[in-house]
Design a protein around this motif. Structure first.
Motif, short mmCIF file in Angstrom:
data_model
loop_
_atom_site.label_atom_id
_atom_site.label_comp_id
_atom_site.label_asym_id
_atom_site.label_seq_id
_atom_site.Cartn_x
_atom_site.Cartn_y
_atom_site.Cartn_z
N LYS A 23 10.02 9.68 0.56
CA LYS A 23 9.26 10.25 -0.24
C LYS A 23 9.63 11.28 -1.15
N LYS A 24 10.33 10.55 -2.25
CA LYS A 24 10.91 11.16 -3.21
C LYS A 24 9.77 11.47 -4.30
N LYS A 25 8.81 10.48 -4.46
CA LYS A 25 7.70 10.44 -5.25
C LYS A 25 6.74 10.81 -4.39
N ASN A 26 5.58 11.45 -4.92
CA ASN A 26 4.44 11.78 -4.13
C ASN A 26 3.36 10.78 -4.52
N TYR A 27 3.31 9.57 -3.61
CA TYR A 27 2.37 8.74 -3.50
C TYR A 27 1.18 9.26 -2.76
N SER A 28 -0.11 8.76 -3.38
CA SER A 28 -1.28 8.86 -2.58
C SER A 28 -1.33 7.97 -1.45
N GLN A 29 -2.36 8.38 -0.37
CA GLN A 29 -2.51 7.54 0.70
C GLN A 29 -2.96 6.08 0.51
N THR A 30 -3.83 6.18 -0.47
CA THR A 30 -4.31 4.97 -1.05
C THR A 30 -3.42 3.95 -1.53
N LYS A 31 -2.33 4.38 -2.46
CA LYS A 31 -1.48 3.80 -3.07
C LYS A 31 -0.45 3.14 -2.10
N VAL A 32 -0.24 4.09 -0.95
CA VAL A 32 1.02 3.60 0.05
C VAL A 32 0.23 2.43 0.75
N ALA A 33 -1.02 2.52 1.30
CA ALA A 33 -1.73 1.61 2.00
C ALA A 33 -1.76 0.33 1.13
N ASN A 34 -2.26 0.43 -0.10
CA ASN A 34 -2.20 -0.89 -1.00
C ASN A 34 -1.00 -1.65 -1.13
#
Length: 143
Positions: free
Chosen positions: A60-71
């Motif tokens: 988690k060096k970058k803050n990804y949204s849960q939607t982007k991670v799921a995609n």
């Protein structure tokens, strides 16, 4: 399916296709099987990339949204599963073509060879019908 491959091999080996002389070449079954192996290596590389993606998401060096991670995960899994299924399908088609080639060789062994031995006696030593049936049963079971 196997008889279609056997008929096609018999036509090409007899030179009946477009009146051209027969040229020894690589069987289509071996091309399909080789393509399946290549897709398997590509799948291994894709899986390794998925592992790298999961490690990157865990850090988690970058803050990804849960939607982007799921995609991203869904895309990785979808492409990997599609690649594996396509590779299995191509490999099974190659196996069926190889069985067709064996069946055509068995069906075309007739007459007397140069040494005075009938082709049936030679085929009894090298290629048994049970060999073809075993391979055919295995590939049909997988299809």
């Amino acid at each position: 399916v196997t008889l279609l491959f056997a008929r096609a091999v018999l036509k090409t080996s007899s030179g009946a296709v477009a009146g051209l002389p027969s040229v020894p070449s690589v069987s289509g079954g071996f091309v399909f099987a080789g393509s399946g192996v290549s897709l398997s290596f590509l799948s291994i590389i894709w899986t390794w990339g998925g592992t790298r993606l999961s490690r990157r998401l865990i850090k988690k060096k970058k803050n990804y949204s849960q939607t982007k991670v799921a995609n991203m995960i869904r895309r990785t899994i979808t492409i990997g599963a599609t690649l594996n299924l396509f590779g299995m399908f191509v490999t099974l088609i190659g196996a069926q073509a190889i069985v067709g080639l064996l069946a055509s060789k068995l069906l075309s062994m007739q007459g007397v060879t140069n040494f005075g031995i009938t082709a049936a006696a030679v085929s009894a030593q090298t290629l048994q019908p049970i060999d073809i049936l075993v391979v055919q049963a295995n590939t049909n079971l997988l299809l």
